[in-house]
Scaffold this active site. Structure first.
Site, PDB file in Angstrom:
ATOM      1  CB  THR A 209      -0.971  -0.012   1.203  1.00 44.50           C
ATOM      2  OG1 THR A 209      -1.899   1.081   1.091  1.00 44.50           O
ATOM      3  CG2 THR A 209      -0.240   0.083   2.525  1.00 44.50           C
ATOM      4  CG  ASN A 210      -0.528   4.607  -1.396  1.00 42.68           C
ATOM      5  OD1 ASN A 210      -1.245   5.353  -0.734  1.00 42.68           O
ATOM      6  ND2 ASN A 210      -0.982   3.962  -2.471  1.00 42.68           N
TER       7      ASN A 210
END
Length: 401
Positions: free
Chosen positions: A211-212
């Site tokens: 993810t980020n």
């Protein structure tokens, strides 16, 4: 920047519920947002709170009686009703709801509600059994039939010690309802805005994701600003810690594939698509159905494949497409390349490595570029103010279509 609550005249009716202490916080939030707040305290509410509590916050006289000759409401009992942009009753007891439903005007609040032509919003607060009683439900139906906006109640701990429906919604949520009502006739009324938000999660196994750091704040700000301007809003979002703006239709997604599917569907009937989400560029080729155990190997190689290019794949016919270029270097050059390659009308370039305006910040410092060659640097602004400027540019394109 515009603010939907600035200089709006809000009449706040406070009735005799134990939850009326929250009305002090509500009045404070409305005042801080630039509204002119005038408070009516019913006789029973004064058993819980002093008028001074509200006077100190609003810097306005508090109406406590229809027959107080020192009060403007006593001299001209429709004065508040005439100048109100909205009348909000929070909290609204079962007794007050019954009085409103039957048109009783035996006090300052009842008279104001009966005389006003402004929108009326009622926020119920009472014991769960009282709320669910046939009499109260019939009165609530009467209010809805008269286009009175109901906000709440919610399920939670009640003053009786029980848990159930009847709890007053939180002040910030009430403010969101007020914004939605006041913004319905804005310059984007009749338009549909689709906004994406958050960072996608690509699963490695049931407990691990790629993810980020996107918080979703920019996408939610787009949704809020669009609602304040009267648009219908569809918010396609990954799970976040943010509360969706009242009035938005929320489509929850997890990964890039889900977001692609949702955006494709929702954009078909939209006027503007704003892709503020941080969509993963890569996803695992394979995702394990079971948790991958730690082994004796020193390394773990994960094979990745590209995710679908969402905004490039969406048809541009009749749709204004706004993309974001979240970059750490060559900001403008990369943004212009993205605008051309993805057939965008507008691209918003921002430096996500900046501590002042990167992921998770409440502010943003962006450059708005459009296909007509216009370049505008916003400087450091709140994400809501940046959203307003982006919508201004999108509105220019809508007028040209």
């Amino acid at each position: 920047m515009p603010n939907i609550l600035t200089d709006k005249k809000i009449v706040l009716g406070v009735t005799g519920s134990i939850a009326c202490y929250k009305a002090v916080d509500l009045a404070s939030k409305l005042k801080q947002a630039g509204a002119l707040v005038e408070v009516i305290l019913t006789e029973s509410a004064q058993k819980f709170l002093s008028p001074l509590s509200f006077n100190s916050i609003t810097h306005q006289p508090v109406v406590t009686s229809l027959f107080d000759t020192n009060s403007e409401a006593g001299i001209n009992h429709v004065a508040l009703a005439r100048r109100a942009d909205i009348v909000v009753v929070a909290p609204a007891t079962a007794n007050t709801i019954a009085k409103i439903a039957h048109g009783q005007a035996d006090d300052a609040l009842g008279t104001t509600i009966l005389a006003t032509e402004a929108p009326i919003m009622v926020c119920p607060a009472m014991d769960g059994n009282m709320y669910e009683s046939p009499a109260t439900q019939a009165n609530i139906k009467t209010l809805k039939d008269r286009d009175i906006h109901l906000a709440g109640p919610e399920v939670g701990h009640l003053a009786s010690g029980q848990t159930g429906i009847g709890r007053l919604i939180e002040p910030q949520r009430i403010v969101s309802h007020i914004r939605f009502i006041l913004g319905r006739d804005g310059d984007l009324a009749g338009k549909t805005i689709v906004a994406s938000a958050g960072g996608t999660r690509e699963s490695l196994d049931p407990v691990r994701d790629i993810t980020n750091r996107s918080s979703g704040k920019m996408g939610y700000a787009i949704a809020e600003a669009a609602l304040d301007r009267g648009a219908s809003v569809v918010l396609v979002s990954t799970p976040t810690n943010l509360s969706p703006p009242v009035g938005s239709t929320v489509v929850l997604v997890k990964n890039a594939h889900d977001m692609h599917e949702a955006i494709t569907i929702e954009s078909k009937n939209a006027d503007v698509l704003v892709m503020a989400a941080a969509v993963a560029d890569w996803q695992p080729v394979r995702s394990s159905g079971q948790k991958i155990k730690k082994s004796d190997k020193e390394t773990w190689a994960v094979e990745l494949t590209q995710t679908p290019d969402i905004i490039a794949s969406v048809s541009s016919e009749g749709l204004i497409k706004v993309g974001f270029a979240a970059e750490t270097e060559s900001i403008l050059q990369n943004a212009e390349t993205k605008m051309k390659s993805k057939n965008l009308d507008i691209v918003v370039a921002n430096d996500v490595s900046s501590e002042q305006s990167g992921f998770g910040s409440d502010n943003n410092d962006v450059t708005i570029i459009d296909r007509l060659g216009r370049v505008e640097e916003t400087g450091l602004l709140s994400k809501y103010d940046v959203a307003w400027q982006i919508l201004d540019r999108a509105l220019d394109f809508m007028k040209a279509i």
